[in-house]
Design an enzyme around this catalytic site. Structure first.
Site, PDB file in Angstrom:
ATOM      1  N   CYS A 155       0.846  -1.203   0.000  1.00 20.57           N
ATOM      2  CA  CYS A 155       0.000   0.000   0.000  1.00 20.57           C
ATOM      3  C   CYS A 155       0.884   1.258   0.000  1.00 20.57           C
ATOM      4  CB  CYS A 155      -0.965  -0.060   1.180  1.00 20.57           C
ATOM      5  SG  CYS A 155      -2.367   1.047   1.006  1.00 20.57           S
ATOM      6  N   HIS A 158      -3.540  -5.812   0.850  1.00 20.25           N
ATOM      7  CA  HIS A 158      -2.968  -6.035   2.181  1.00 20.25           C
ATOM      8  C   HIS A 158      -2.955  -7.517   2.560  1.00 20.25           C
ATOM      9  CE1 HIS A 158      -2.572  -1.870   3.567  1.00 20.25           C
ATOM     10  NE2 HIS A 158      -3.648  -1.612   2.840  1.00 20.25           N
ATOM     11  N   GLU A 160      -1.241  -8.880   4.779  1.00 18.92           N
ATOM     12  CA  GLU A 160      -1.087  -9.013   6.236  1.00 18.92           C
ATOM     13  C   GLU A 160      -2.429  -9.023   6.954  1.00 18.92           C
ATOM     14  OE1 GLU A 160      -0.634  -6.302   4.498  1.00 18.92           O
ATOM     15  OE2 GLU A 160      -0.973  -4.456   5.648  1.00 18.92           O
TER      16      GLU A 160
END
Lengths: 226, 80
Positions: A86, A196, A198
């Site tokens: 990002c 994302h 994560e």
């Protein structure tokens, strides 16, 4: 393998990244502040998401000129793996470590949604635990994720297999050229991506499709029981 | 002291969704005949010294290194 997370004023996905790395790697990452000029011995450097410097001037522009960036460039040159997610992707392009630029979303609005990603290249150190062509879900949350590169650069990126992920099934949320969601540098040890991973590492997230990116990058052999 | 103005604009062919939205806004206000709007940025700089040529060179360097992203933007420097 050891991991490191870089923190800038305005980073806000650093904690998610620290949690994911700690959980997957079994060891907390080192944390490095943007004014530091040294990074401890590490195998993976992660530039997390957020709004470094309030996105002033251009997203990632000021962070890309932070003191720590010269050290990241040096480590990358030595072969250390660098992942930018990002805002981290925006910072790596602004720093010239990845080609192209991330512009305002074509639809102007901030997008916070789930997209589908196609693993375009499963031979990179970040994607080798996925299969080529595999479609995975992944969350995105950004305002400036519209990937752009001039036609010459774009052709090089495509010809070199530098496109790691593409938005699939018409979920391109930002107008990125060629549906590009994530790219590597030419040597393949730097990956930048808008989505994302994560935030998708365990069942409570609604899935764990992001996990393989970290187990790939950290050379962790997939454990069926995990 | 030298005063200078830097103008940064998107390169031709680079999509400008904000410019498009502004054009839509102008249309909504009843301004007719606006065929396109391209949004850019202006920086006004004051630079120490009185060597305009040196200042211009230095500011161009600033544009290359930070003020513009030359992947997507053009810049021009005007000494005022």
């Amino acid at each position: 393998m050891k991991s490191t997370v870089i923190q800038f004023p305005g980073s806000n996905r650093d904690r998610d990244m620290i949690a994911a790395l700690t959980k997957i790697n079994g060891e907390a990452p080192s944390l490095v502040w943007h004014t530091d000029t040294e990074i401890p011995a590490t195998d993976l450097i992660v530039v997390p998401g957020g709004f470094s410097y309030g996105d002033y001037l251009r997203s990632g522009a000021i962070a890309a000129r932070s003191p720590v960036m010269a050290e990241i460039a040096k480590r990358a040159e030595q072969g250390v793996r660098v992942l930018g997610v990002c805002n981290g992707f925006q910072i790596l392009t602004e720093a010239g470590l990845l080609p192209g630029a991330l512009m305002r979303n074509a639809g102007i609005r901030f997008v916070c949604t789930n997209v589908k990603l196609k693993v375009e290249n499963a031979d990179t150190v970040f994607t080798n635990q996925y299969s080529r062509g595999e479609i995975i879900p992944c969350p995105v949350a950004h305002h400036d994720g519209n990937y752009f590169a001039d036609s010459t650069t774009l052709k090089q990126i495509e010809d070199n297999g530098q496109v790691a992920f593409r938005y699939a099934e018409e979920t391109n949320p930002n107008g990125s050229v060629n549906d590009i969601a994530g790219i590597t540098n030419k040597t393949g040890n730097i990956l930048g991506m808008m989505p994302h991973p994560e935030n998708l590492i365990e069942a409570d997230h609604g899935g764990d499709a992001g996990r393989a990116l970290f187990t790939s990058a950290l050379n962790i052999v997939a454990n069926e029981a995990a | 002291m030298i005063k200078a103005r830097v103008t940064v604009t998107l390169k031709n062919g680079v999509l400008d969704p904000q410019g498009k939205a502004i054009k839509g806004g102008l249309g909504a206000l009843g301004f007719e005949g606006v065929e396109s709007v391209r949004q850019g940025k202006v920086f006004d700089l004051s630079v120490a010294g009185d060597d305009a040529k040196a200042a211009e060179k230095s500011i161009s360097n600033m544009c290359e290194k930070l003020l513009a992203n030359t992947v997507i933007e053009n810049y021009s420097v005007e000494i005022l």
